[in-house]
Design a protein around this motif. Structure first.
Motif, PDB file in Angstrom:
ATOM      1  N   GLN A   1       2.024   8.642  -6.064  1.00 11.93           N
ATOM      2  CA  GLN A   1       0.923   9.580  -5.920  1.00 11.93           C
ATOM      3  C   GLN A   1       1.243  10.704  -4.944  1.00 11.93           C
ATOM      4  OE1 GLN A   1      -2.313   7.130  -4.631  1.00 11.93           O
ATOM      5  NE2 GLN A   1      -2.318   5.839  -6.482  1.00 11.93           N
ATOM      6  N   GLY A   2       2.266  10.500  -4.099  1.00  8.99           N
ATOM      7  CA  GLY A   2       2.579  11.500  -3.086  1.00  8.99           C
ATOM      8  C   GLY A   2       3.551  12.563  -3.518  1.00  8.99           C
TER       9      GLY A   2
ATOM     10  N   LYS B   1       1.555   4.410  -2.712  1.00  8.86           N
ATOM     11  CA  LYS B   1       1.364   5.815  -2.344  1.00  8.86           C
ATOM     12  C   LYS B   1       2.522   6.701  -2.785  1.00  8.86           C
ATOM     13  CE  LYS B   1      -1.549   5.381   1.801  1.00  8.86           C
ATOM     14  NZ  LYS B   1      -1.608   5.650   3.261  1.00  8.86           N
TER      15      LYS B   1
ATOM     16  N   THR C   1       0.831  -1.215   0.000  1.00  9.80           N
ATOM     17  CA  THR C   1       0.000   0.000   0.000  1.00  9.80           C
ATOM     18  C   THR C   1       0.860   1.257   0.000  1.00  9.80           C
ATOM     19  OG1 THR C   1      -1.749  -1.174   1.208  1.00  9.80           O
ATOM     20  CG2 THR C   1      -1.793   1.242   1.251  1.00  9.80           C
ATOM     21  N   TRP C   2       1.884   1.292   0.854  1.00  6.09           N
ATOM     22  CA  TRP C   2       2.752   2.472   0.900  1.00  6.09           C
ATOM     23  C   TRP C   2       3.604   2.595  -0.357  1.00  6.09           C
ATOM     24  CZ3 TRP C   2       2.797   6.580   4.047  1.00  6.09           C
ATOM     25  CH2 TRP C   2       2.024   6.509   5.209  1.00  6.09           C
TER      26      TRP C   2
ATOM     27  N   LEU D   1       3.597  12.479   3.413  1.00  9.32           N
ATOM     28  CA  LEU D   1       2.657  11.820   2.508  1.00  9.32           C
ATOM     29  C   LEU D   1       1.270  11.663   3.115  1.00  9.32           C
ATOM     30  CD1 LEU D   1       4.910   8.968   1.066  1.00  9.32           C
ATOM     31  CD2 LEU D   1       4.114  11.001  -0.136  1.00  9.32           C
ATOM     32  N   THR D   2       1.162  11.778   4.431  1.00 11.86           N
ATOM     33  CA  THR D   2      -0.113  11.485   5.091  1.00 11.86           C
ATOM     34  C   THR D   2      -0.879  12.738   5.486  1.00 11.86           C
ATOM     35  OG1 THR D   2       0.842   9.436   5.980  1.00 11.86           O
ATOM     36  CG2 THR D   2      -1.176  10.253   7.013  1.00 11.86           C
TER      37      THR D   2
END
Length: 349
Positions: A93-94, A90, A86-87, A262-263
């Motif tokens: 996209q981050g 990401k 999952t990461w 990123l979060t």
């Protein structure tokens, strides 16, 4: 004459050490699993001895801790595979989110990206006046991953097999070495060195493992409280990175900074994650662990860093994990052998 003999002995010893290191580098596929098995034996030997006190046969008591450790590793890999994937998704996209947080670096990043695109176009353009030959790689990414996985599995199987027989044999190797030594003084010195290495390194490995587990649990709890999901991933990462002194926590700070950027939308909230992780490491690394190990290990921090760099170059990440115990063993041996006592003094903090 005596001075000349000492010089000859020094250079001969240096050549012997270089030969050993060269063999360890060239045969790392064999040597590294053996070294890992020896250190795991020191870590698991108390468990085998405890099982033996409860009348568990040594053959069974040697295999039970190995099965437990392998089961934990397999379970962690299975549990962490989904969060890691999952990461990994990401990350591409981050990039826009990172650019929003790091506006100062957006200009240089665009320039660098443009330069890389130009360089790629030049590299892909066929040279004039020459025949272009297409070279096809039969391996590809899948083949490279398969080869890497096969190497890891081979090393793991070798380590487990050697570890089992080391736990099964107990002190057999020590007894055999003592038997072939010529004098009683040499026998006593060998026993003292082996006992000190086994005692100190076992205590170090056990203490560090427990403290790193505490760091992992504390990190997972803090990240969960801050709203960062996949706490098992962050706790495991903090646990593993803490085995590498100095460099591991620094890498952890960078990883938590990236995860925060990123979060979270807020830059200050993103910076809170690496700060909290650093505070946890500071409490553990500067107060608790030194208090528990100060009497046994007082090594020069500069030499610890050099040892990390050297063994990482030799054996990669496993070498970095083994750097401190190997340096501690060198100090124990140097303190016990008169010709090497200057080296032991150099290794002190």
């Amino acid at each position: 004459m005596a001075a000349r003999l000492r010089v000859v002995t020094f250079f001969t010893g240096g050549l012997f050490v270089l030969a050993i290191l060269g063999a360890a580098f060239a045969a790392s596929a064999i040597v590294l699993p053996l070294v890992l098995a020896v250190f795991l034996k020191l870590l698991l030997q108390p468990a085998v001895s405890l099982l033996e006190r409860f009348f568990v046969p040594r053959a069974l008591g040697a295999i039970l801790p190995i099965v437990l450790v392998v089961g934990i590793l397999v379970g962690l890999v299975a549990a962490l595979s989904a969060p890691v994937a999952t990461w990994a998704q990401k990350l591409p996209q981050g990039v826009p989110r990172l650019e929003e947080h790091l506006m100062v670096l957006s200009g240089p990043m665009h320039k660098l990206q443009g330069a890389l695109e130009v360089a790629e176009e030049i590299a892909n353009a066929p040279p004039q006046g020459r025949t272009t030959v297409a070279v096809r790689s039969d391996l590809g990414i899948a083949g490279a991953l398969f080869a890497g996985t096969k190497a890891v599995l081979d090393g793991l199987i070798t380590t487990v097999l050697v570890l089992y027989f080391l736990l099964l044999s107990g002190d057999t190797f020590l007894r055999r070495i003592v038997e072939i030594l010529p004098t009683f003084a040499d026998k006593r010195q060998a026993v003292e060195i082996f006992q000190e290495i086994e005692s100190d390194i076992s205590v170090y490995l056990l203490t560090i493992t427990i403290m790193n587990a505490a760091v992992g649990v504390a990190t997972a709890g803090v990240m969960y409280a801050c709203g960062l999901h996949d706490v098992l991933l962050w706790g495991t990462m903090a646990f593993l990175l803490n085995f590498v002194p100095i460099l591991g926590p620094l890498l952890g700070v960078g990883i938590f900074l990236l995860a925060g950027l990123l979060t979270f939308d807020s830059l200050w909230w993103a910076l809170l994650l690496p700060v909290l992780y650093f505070v946890i490491h500071l409490i553990e690394g500067e107060t608790l662990t030194p208090f528990l190990l100060a009497r046994r290990f007082t090594l020069n921090p500069a030499l610890v860093v050099l040892s990390l760099i050297f063994w990482f170059w030799m054996w990669g990440a496993p070498g970095a994990l083994l750097a401190f115990p190997l340096l501690a063993i060198l100090k124990i041996v140097s303190d016990r052998l008169r010709p090497l006592r200057p080296l032991g003094h150099l290794l002190e903090e």
